[in-house]
Scaffold this active site. Sequence first.
Site, PDB file in Angstrom:
ATOM      1  N   ASN A  48       0.835  -1.205   0.000  1.00 33.74           N
ATOM      2  CA  ASN A  48       0.000   0.000   0.000  1.00 33.74           C
ATOM      3  C   ASN A  48       0.873   1.259   0.000  1.00 33.74           C
ATOM      4  OD1 ASN A  48       0.671  -0.777   2.668  1.00 33.74           O
ATOM      5  ND2 ASN A  48      -1.099   0.242   3.551  1.00 33.74           N
ATOM      6  N   VAL A  49       0.366   2.281  -0.654  1.00 30.07           N
ATOM      7  CA  VAL A  49       1.073   3.563  -0.762  1.00 30.07           C
ATOM      8  C   VAL A  49       0.063   4.653  -0.403  1.00 30.07           C
ATOM      9  CG1 VAL A  49       2.369   5.117  -2.268  1.00 30.07           C
ATOM     10  CG2 VAL A  49       2.560   2.639  -2.593  1.00 30.07           C
ATOM     11  N   GLU A  50       0.234   5.219   0.780  1.00 27.78           N
ATOM     12  CA  GLU A  50      -0.740   6.209   1.260  1.00 27.78           C
ATOM     13  C   GLU A  50      -0.396   7.605   0.754  1.00 27.78           C
ATOM     14  OE1 GLU A  50      -1.086   5.526   5.506  1.00 27.78           O
ATOM     15  OE2 GLU A  50      -2.220   3.685   5.127  1.00 27.78           O
ATOM     16  N   CYS A  59      -4.173   0.917  -2.353  1.00 27.01           N
ATOM     17  CA  CYS A  59      -4.049  -0.354  -1.643  1.00 27.01           C
ATOM     18  C   CYS A  59      -2.937  -1.194  -2.266  1.00 27.01           C
ATOM     19  CB  CYS A  59      -5.369  -1.125  -1.724  1.00 27.01           C
ATOM     20  SG  CYS A  59      -6.638  -0.551  -0.589  1.00 27.01           S
ATOM     21  N   GLU A  61      -3.139  -4.055  -3.445  1.00 20.02           N
ATOM     22  CA  GLU A  61      -3.617  -4.751  -4.636  1.00 20.02           C
ATOM     23  C   GLU A  61      -3.535  -3.863  -5.879  1.00 20.02           C
ATOM     24  OE1 GLU A  61      -4.988  -4.541  -1.696  1.00 20.02           O
ATOM     25  OE2 GLU A  61      -5.880  -6.437  -1.061  1.00 20.02           O
ATOM     26  N   CYS A  95     -10.690  -3.752  -3.892  1.00 21.19           N
ATOM     27  CA  CYS A  95      -9.584  -4.578  -4.380  1.00 21.19           C
ATOM     28  C   CYS A  95     -10.065  -5.931  -4.865  1.00 21.19           C
ATOM     29  CB  CYS A  95      -8.520  -4.695  -3.310  1.00 21.19           C
ATOM     30  SG  CYS A  95      -7.678  -3.109  -3.116  1.00 21.19           S
TER      31      CYS A  95
HETATM   32  N1  THU Z   1      -5.316  -1.680   2.530  1.00 21.85           N
HETATM   33  C1  THU Z   1      -4.749  -2.374   1.493  1.00 21.85           C
HETATM   34  O1  THU Z   1      -3.635  -2.058   1.038  1.00 21.85           O
HETATM   35  N2  THU Z   1      -5.459  -3.398   0.959  1.00 21.85           N
HETATM   36  C2  THU Z   1      -6.655  -3.849   1.428  1.00 21.85           C
HETATM   37  O2  THU Z   1      -7.251  -4.730   0.829  1.00 21.85           O
HETATM   38  C3  THU Z   1      -7.204  -3.280   2.660  1.00 21.85           C
HETATM   39  C4  THU Z   1      -6.618  -1.957   3.062  1.00 21.85           C
HETATM   40  C5  THU Z   1      -4.573  -0.534   3.078  1.00 21.85           C
HETATM   41  C6  THU Z   1      -5.099   0.814   2.708  1.00 21.85           C
HETATM   42  C7  THU Z   1      -4.558   1.683   3.833  1.00 21.85           C
HETATM   43  O3  THU Z   1      -3.261   2.137   3.475  1.00 21.85           O
HETATM   44  C8  THU Z   1      -4.452   0.742   5.018  1.00 21.85           C
HETATM   45  O4  THU Z   1      -4.587  -0.576   4.489  1.00 21.85           O
HETATM   46  C9  THU Z   1      -5.508   0.965   6.080  1.00 21.85           C
HETATM   47  O5  THU Z   1      -6.783   0.945   5.539  1.00 21.85           O
END
Ligand code: THU
Length: 135
Positions: A48-50, A59, A61, A95
């Site tokens: 994940n990259v916020e 996310c 995915e 996702c």
């Molecule tokens: N997140 C994912 O990367 N994939 C998922 O299927 C569920 C949520 C990440 C998004 C965010 O950066 C962190 O989890 C908290 O929601």
Amino acid sequence: MEDTGTVDWAALEAAAVAAMKNAYAPYSKFPVGAAALTRDGRIVSGCNVENASYGLTLCAECALVGNLQMTGGGRLRAFYCVDGAGNILMPCGRCRQLLYEFRAPDMQLMTTQGIKTMDQVLPDAFGPQHLEETR
Ligand code: THU
């Protein structure tokens, strides 16, 4: 070439954990890693990259399907997602839709309830077939 052998779930788990270690999650502090086996035997992964604009977060995915497309495309046979502790994580709804687009017909996902099919985690899915039907 198509790889129809048994799925090495331990290798997928290891790739998901390795991907998770690259996560950029300074806001949620919830790193995620995802990995998938393609039909031709590649392992693709993502983290994940916020973003400071929280809603723009990508996310794990998202990165995974980008990686899939960038490394030859194809279809996903098996999928594994982990949280920061390495525990199995269910893909979020958006996702599941992303994964659905690139599923192999018999795609499997490791879930907190064991191995499930794509159809079990996203029943009655909307997909490319619906666009074709109305053309
Ligand atoms: N997140 C994912 O990367 N994939 C998922 O299927 C569920 C949520 C990440 C998004 C965010 O950066 C962190 O989890 C908290 O929601």
